[in-house]
Enzyme design. Structure first.
Site, PDB file in Angstrom:
ATOM      1  CG  ASN A   1     -24.553  25.917  34.828  1.00 34.90           C
ATOM      2  OD1 ASN A   1     -24.051  26.647  33.955  1.00 34.90           O
ATOM      3  ND2 ASN A   1     -25.037  26.392  35.960  1.00 34.90           N
ATOM      4  CG  ASP A   2     -20.095  24.503  28.923  1.00 32.68           C
ATOM      5  OD1 ASP A   2     -19.238  24.075  29.720  1.00 32.68           O
ATOM      6  OD2 ASP A   2     -19.870  24.667  27.702  1.00 32.68           O
TER       7      ASP A   2
ATOM      8  CG  ASP B   1     -28.907  18.140  38.152  1.00 31.28           C
ATOM      9  OD1 ASP B   1     -28.381  17.523  39.102  1.00 31.28           O
ATOM     10  OD2 ASP B   1     -29.188  17.612  37.057  1.00 31.28           O
TER      11      ASP B   1
ATOM     12  CB  SER C   1      -9.079   2.196  18.153  1.00 30.12           C
ATOM     13  OG  SER C   1      -8.337   1.004  18.038  1.00 30.12           O
TER      14      SER C   1
END
Ligand SMILES: [Ca+2]
Ligand SMILES: [Ca+2]
Ligand SMILES: [Ca+2]
Length: 543
Positions: free
Chosen positions: A175-176, A195, A231
């Site tokens: 849920n942005d 959620d 990396s």
């Protein structure tokens, strides 16, 4: 590599290297014969710009340049991707051209001068000077600088976008537009209505009125996995198809935009936090997928806090991108894996740049204190040792580099000395013909590993327990050989340095088994409700 941005600047160099071989008569799938508006280029802006870049770089003008018997070295110097500072030796990968170098270079410059397609890149070594790349470069630079998602509406450090530090790096935001909903948190009101922790489990069982999150996850001790790495941990990988002429077609570049916007890393298939199926077909899973399998309540709880060029000495510049609330969130397993850059650099004399045991001690203690004040109680921290990198030279130096396979003229020994000459080697000290230097580097790596081991056995922290694990590359190599493999198959072919996907998954397997045997409390118990979670929630919303 010193700065993460530099690594992107080296990329055009890698992409330029195969030009010599691509000068051979154009085959049907040669990119130079494709239209830049071809269907592979249409989808997204950055895909389009990258395709355009490829067309530009492999365009007919360069082919023309190369058809006059100028090899990639000449092209590299003409376009100033390769530099020769006053008093410095001339760096070249291939044998020098037949004509005198200066004459050839001048001839090449004349051709370039007349070429409209090349005028952008001529002035600068920075591909971002190309106007159609300026925008995307800005985006990449920002995401790299902060190591937090570029696209994150609610600013909770979790994203619905894959690259630019999005969900390839840390669990997808479910849920942005709600910053209190993100992977890894303790469920809010047992997720009756929503959620809140993005594990795909929420709502109430209509049969008995008990919330599913409570029924399936309470007491299962959910936990996340967080990698603090370099990396190697982020899985740095340059596809050989991008640079091998015999395999070159526009199709080969389909994954280039994803890779560039992930800083040439592939955390989504890495050993610690990978969540996608392995490309290599190896059956071993990442640490995250094993934790998820053990307890489905852990779904999406991963963070890959890694950077190209990261070391104990610069972790403080991006550790704040780690997201964990000591009170609201579940405990986490943190793997500290700075496995190379404390002894590796590209300097002409790499030794003075190496981290000393004393410096390592103080920076790791600083990191641990930071973690102690930012991690939920009951977390676990594993310090991972450094490898003995002499296997790089031992297994690769007399093998042909991917670009040299066609004409049998470039070995890894040549490639290593080319990178060292340009001072862009990721590890001059191990990727070197100088045996004394290689051994000295291994000796320092061993001292640093011992320092980490001493810290793990002597220090105590209130919010986590602390462990040390060796970097078992030798054992992983033996395991691989038992399966009929060769040691060189575990190294990234293009950079000749990083462990590849197979190696990373075998290392993860070894670490998992070690932890399971000696410190099982770190991994937690198998959740008996896993089958029911699958039954009710299916793939839990995937990744
Ligand atoms: Ca978000
Ligand atoms: Ca959110
Ligand atoms: Ca939930």
């Amino acid at each position: 590599m010193k700065s993460p941005w530099n690594i992107l600047l080296v990329t055009p160099l890698f992409l330029l290297l195969p030009l010599r071989t691509s000068a051979s008569p154009a085959s049907d799938d040669s990119p130079s014969t494709r239209n830049p508006n071809g269907h592979t280029c249409l989808e997204k802006l950055f895909l389009k710009t990258t395709c355009y870049l490829v067309i530009e770089m492999f365009g007919p003008d360069i082919i023309k340049l190369l058809s006059t018997d100028m090899n990639a070295d000449v092209v590299c110097h003409t376009l100033k991707f390769c530099k020769q500072d006053p008093g410095q030796p001339l760096c070249h990968l291939y044998p020098l051209p037949k004509e005198a170098w200066k004459f050839t270079l001048e001839k090449a410059r004349q051709i370039v001068k007349k070429s409209p397609a090349l005028k952008y890149s001529r002035s600068s070594a920075d591909i971002c000077s190309l106007p159609f790349l300026a925008k995307i470069c800005q985006k990449i630079k920002l995401a790299i600088k902060n190591s937090v998602p570029f696209k994150d509406v609610d600013s909770d450090k979790y994203s619905v976008f894959p690259t630019l530090r999005g969900y390839h790096w840390r669990g997808r935001d479910c849920n942005d537009s709600n910053k209190m909903a993100y992977p890894g948190r303790r469920p809010d009101n047992w997720d009756v209505h929503e959620d809140s922790n993005c594990n795909g489990i929420w709502g109430v069982d209509p049969k008995d009125g008990i919330p599913y999150e409570k029924k399936f996850c309470e007491g299962s001790q959910p936990r996340g996995i967080i990698l603090l790495g370099d990396s190697a941990g982020a899985h740095f990988h340059i596809s050989p198809e991008w640079i091998t002429a015999s395999q070159m077609s526009l199709k080969s570049f389909v994954n280039l935009p994803t890779a560039l916007t992930n800083e040439l890393n592939w955390p989504q298939i890495s050993g610690a936090t990978g969540f996608l199926d392995s490309i290599s077909g190896i059956k071993e899973k990442s640490i995250y997928l094993r934790l998820r399998k053990r307890n489905h309540c852990n779904h999406r709880d991963y963070q890959n806090i890694s950077r190209n060029g990261a070391s104990s000495q610069n972790l403080d510049r991006f550790i704040e991108s780690l997201s964990r609330d000591p009170l609201l969130d579940h405990p986490a397993i943190i793997i500290y894996a700075m496995i190379g850059n404390d002894v590796c650099n590209g300097k002409a004399d790499p030794v003075p740049e190496m981290t000393t045991p004393k410096k390592l001690y103080s920076s790791v203690m600083k990191t641990l204190k930071y973690l102690n004040s930012h991690l939920p109680n009951g977390s676990h921290v594993i310090l991972y040792g450094l490898p003995n990198g002499t296997f790089l030279w031992d297994n690769l130096h007399n093998r042909y580099y991917p670009l040299g396979q066609l004409n049998k003229d470039v070995t890894y020994a040549h490639f290593y000395s080319f990178l060292n000459c340009l001072q862009v080697s990721p590890c001059h000290s191990w990727m070197s013909s100088n045996k004394t230097l290689r051994n000295l580097t291994s000796e320092r790596a061993k001292q640093l590993s011992n320092t980490l081991k001493n810290i793990a056995t002597s220090q105590k922290f209130t919010n986590f327990d602390l462990f040390y694990a060796d970097f078992d590359f030798q054992e992983v190599t033996e395991e691989w050989q038992k399966r009929g493999g060769e040691p060189w198959q575990l190294i990234e072919p293009v950079d000749g340095f990083h462990p590849n996907e197979v190696a990373l998954l075998l290392l993860a397997d070894r670490l998992w088994k070690k932890v399971e045997l000696h410190w099982p409390q770190v991994l937690g118990k198998e959740n008996p409700f896993n089958p029911q979670i699958e039954q009710v929630f299916g793939d839990q919303g995937g990744h």
